[in-house]
Write a protein that holds these residues in place. Sequence first.
Motif, PDB file in Angstrom:
ATOM      1  N   ASP A 268       0.823  -1.200   0.000  1.00 22.26           N
ATOM      2  CA  ASP A 268       0.000   0.000   0.000  1.00 22.26           C
ATOM      3  C   ASP A 268       0.863   1.258   0.000  1.00 22.26           C
ATOM      4  N   MET A 269       1.965   1.228   0.727  1.00 24.08           N
ATOM      5  CA  MET A 269       2.861   2.380   0.748  1.00 24.08           C
ATOM      6  C   MET A 269       3.438   2.646  -0.646  1.00 24.08           C
ATOM      7  N   ALA A 270       3.793   1.566  -1.349  1.00 22.31           N
ATOM      8  CA  ALA A 270       4.335   1.718  -2.703  1.00 22.31           C
ATOM      9  C   ALA A 270       3.271   2.256  -3.653  1.00 22.31           C
ATOM     10  N   MET A 271       2.048   1.759  -3.529  1.00 16.75           N
ATOM     11  CA  MET A 271       0.964   2.242  -4.382  1.00 16.75           C
ATOM     12  C   MET A 271       0.682   3.721  -4.119  1.00 16.75           C
ATOM     13  N   GLN A 272       0.727   4.107  -2.849  1.00 16.95           N
ATOM     14  CA  GLN A 272       0.485   5.506  -2.491  1.00 16.95           C
ATOM     15  C   GLN A 272       1.558   6.405  -3.084  1.00 16.95           C
ATOM     16  N   GLU A 273       2.810   5.994  -2.958  1.00 21.90           N
ATOM     17  CA  GLU A 273       3.917   6.781  -3.507  1.00 21.90           C
ATOM     18  C   GLU A 273       3.737   7.001  -5.005  1.00 21.90           C
ATOM     19  N   ARG A 274       3.368   5.959  -5.713  1.00 21.44           N
ATOM     20  CA  ARG A 274       3.202   6.062  -7.158  1.00 21.44           C
ATOM     21  C   ARG A 274       1.995   6.901  -7.519  1.00 21.44           C
ATOM     22  N   MET A 275       0.893   6.742  -6.793  1.00 23.77           N
ATOM     23  CA  MET A 275      -0.313   7.507  -7.088  1.00 23.77           C
ATOM     24  C   MET A 275      -0.055   9.005  -6.927  1.00 23.77           C
ATOM     25  N   VAL A 276       0.563   9.371  -5.814  1.00 25.80           N
ATOM     26  CA  VAL A 276       0.837  10.790  -5.568  1.00 25.80           C
ATOM     27  C   VAL A 276       1.829  11.336  -6.596  1.00 25.80           C
ATOM     28  N   ALA A 277       2.852  10.551  -6.909  1.00 26.60           N
ATOM     29  CA  ALA A 277       3.833  10.991  -7.901  1.00 26.60           C
ATOM     30  C   ALA A 277       3.189  11.169  -9.266  1.00 26.60           C
ATOM     31  N   LYS A 278       2.326  10.261  -9.637  1.00 25.85           N
ATOM     32  CA  LYS A 278       1.658  10.370 -10.941  1.00 25.85           C
ATOM     33  C   LYS A 278       0.786  11.615 -10.995  1.00 25.85           C
ATOM     34  N   LEU A 279       0.018  11.862  -9.943  1.00 19.32           N
ATOM     35  CA  LEU A 279      -0.830  13.048  -9.918  1.00 19.32           C
ATOM     36  C   LEU A 279       0.006  14.326 -10.018  1.00 19.32           C
ATOM     37  N   LYS A 280       1.072  14.384  -9.274  1.00 19.04           N
ATOM     38  CA  LYS A 280       1.933  15.576  -9.345  1.00 19.04           C
ATOM     39  C   LYS A 280       2.559  15.716 -10.729  1.00 19.04           C
ATOM     40  N   GLY A 281       2.970  14.592 -11.307  1.00 19.00           N
ATOM     41  CA  GLY A 281       3.571  14.638 -12.630  1.00 19.00           C
ATOM     42  C   GLY A 281       2.619  15.176 -13.673  1.00 19.00           C
ATOM     43  N   TYR A 282       1.332  14.860 -13.545  1.00 19.59           N
ATOM     44  CA  TYR A 282       0.346  15.342 -14.517  1.00 19.59           C
ATOM     45  C   TYR A 282      -0.187  16.722 -14.188  1.00 19.59           C
ATOM     46  N   ILE A 283      -0.273  17.049 -12.906  1.00 21.51           N
ATOM     47  CA  ILE A 283      -0.953  18.285 -12.513  1.00 21.51           C
ATOM     48  C   ILE A 283       0.013  19.451 -12.393  1.00 21.51           C
ATOM     49  N   TRP A 284       1.158  19.215 -11.803  1.00 21.27           N
ATOM     50  CA  TRP A 284       2.065  20.319 -11.482  1.00 21.27           C
ATOM     51  C   TRP A 284       2.886  20.751 -12.698  1.00 21.27           C
ATOM     52  N   PRO A 285       3.307  22.020 -12.729  1.00 19.13           N
ATOM     53  CA  PRO A 285       4.244  22.461 -13.767  1.00 19.13           C
ATOM     54  C   PRO A 285       5.566  21.701 -13.639  1.00 19.13           C
ATOM     55  N   LEU A 286       6.282  21.589 -14.741  1.00 20.12           N
ATOM     56  CA  LEU A 286       7.529  20.843 -14.734  1.00 20.12           C
ATOM     57  C   LEU A 286       8.512  21.388 -13.704  1.00 20.12           C
ATOM     58  N   THR A 287       8.603  22.709 -13.595  1.00 17.41           N
ATOM     59  CA  THR A 287       9.566  23.279 -12.647  1.00 17.41           C
ATOM     60  C   THR A 287       9.274  22.835 -11.222  1.00 17.41           C
ATOM     61  N   ARG A 288       8.005  22.759 -10.875  1.00 19.52           N
ATOM     62  CA  ARG A 288       7.647  22.328  -9.516  1.00 19.52           C
ATOM     63  C   ARG A 288       7.936  20.839  -9.330  1.00 19.52           C
ATOM     64  N   VAL A 289       7.666  20.056 -10.358  1.00 20.62           N
ATOM     65  CA  VAL A 289       7.978  18.621 -10.277  1.00 20.62           C
ATOM     66  C   VAL A 289       9.469  18.414 -10.071  1.00 20.62           C
TER      67      VAL A 289
END
Length: 476
Positions: A268-289
């Motif tokens: 579950d910890m691994a799934m959470q890490e990936r889910m949050v990373a994916k959301l940030k990768g799609y939502i946030w500007p590249l500079t923030r990522v």
Amino acid sequence: MPGLINRANARRPQSRGWAVGKRLATIGLAALLCAAGPGFPPLQPKPALAQSRPLSLIRDAEIEATIRHYADPLFRAAGLDPNGIRVLLVNDDSINAFVAGGMRLFINTGLLIQSDSPNQVKGVIAHETGHIAGAHLSRLQDELKNATIEQIIGMVLGAGAAVASGNGGAVVAGATLGTEIAKRNLLKYSRTQESAADQAGMGFLDATHQSSRGMLEFFQKLEGQEFLLGQNQDPYLLTHPLTTDRIDSVQQHVDNSPYSDAKDPHEDMAMQERMVAKLKGYIWPLTRVEQTYPASDKSVGARYARAIAYYRVSRAPEALQLMDSLLAEAPDDPFFLEQKAQILFENGKLAEALPLYTAAYNQRPNEPLLGLELAQAEIELEQPELTKLAIKHLEGVTTIEPRNARAWYFLSVAYGRDGNLPMSALAQAEQAMAQGNSQEAWAQAKRALEGMPAGSPGWLKANDIITEAQQIKENN
């Protein structure tokens, strides 16, 4: 959120013939609806309420699978059928989750990104499951007398239909009604209902041998906002009144539950890490990522977020290099395979994408979004044998999601290329019905009947659509 929300802002090449419309596909909804739910007349816009942001929903196979992994055991503990509950992701950076339409659970991306652990997300889901099991929203709706609020109920129900159908236009009118009314009136539970949902949710967590500490941590995260002005509060506080008594009650449960020290499983910890990373990768500007996940960070989540962020800004070679590093460590991971396939597909490398989509689908054949992506690639390659495979895969998708208009569209294309025009017309009828266009559905079903043997499955289905369309017409 390119690929996740506002695709118009994405600087990515389009595939031949159509945009893929896959990853975190967005349905942007203007909040003033016309016939969003059955029986609701159109509303006139209220200028004073027309300043709030519209609601938009997103879809992604991996994120949906993660949330279902968290939620389904809690649904079962509540005596609910997980297959009967829709989980919908709302593109909004604020912390919120709510139940609408009885069996629809909406979760903001902001809640997922700002959560510190899987257990916090599970605590929120457990609480919302308490609302579902207690039929709290149904009781609230029974008390509503204001027609405007009833229309907003239709909006929420229509939003659920739109994200499944792939057609936000079916529920969008020309003006925008602020969602503030929905936050404050439609979805606001009483303190009694909130306490009941807390108690039920903690019971569901205990029944699944999970800690309620995440629920407590989530409430404590919001507690400091109680004294902020309404417009500065996260909407969760507007729809879920938070009191000291409630926090004390959850604290008491945590102090006494035998499962309070249970830890989230490593999976579950691994799934959470990936889910949050994916959301940030799609939502946030590249500079923030890049600031959050610098190149020196070699963790799975960091590489995943950077790969997605690079892909969004057309830096495909760097994105592919990062995906290859992830696949070197997990070569059979269906969602890594899917992500690399999408990068290749949307950069015109269809033949290279196909085996990756196929491998991802073979790992998770019951994930409808994976089946849909695979079928799109098969159709785009314009080979007769692949077209037949696309038909098979799309038939599977529509069995799982019978109101997925995008799947029906591609199925109509595949049937047409395969020379089966009656079934193509039937698929177009299904697409129209999923989009709420009963008149078009009736016309396409009539076309389908002309070329089908009487009594065949397709003939029977076409007649069912004609009957349903006629009933809709009569009721309107």
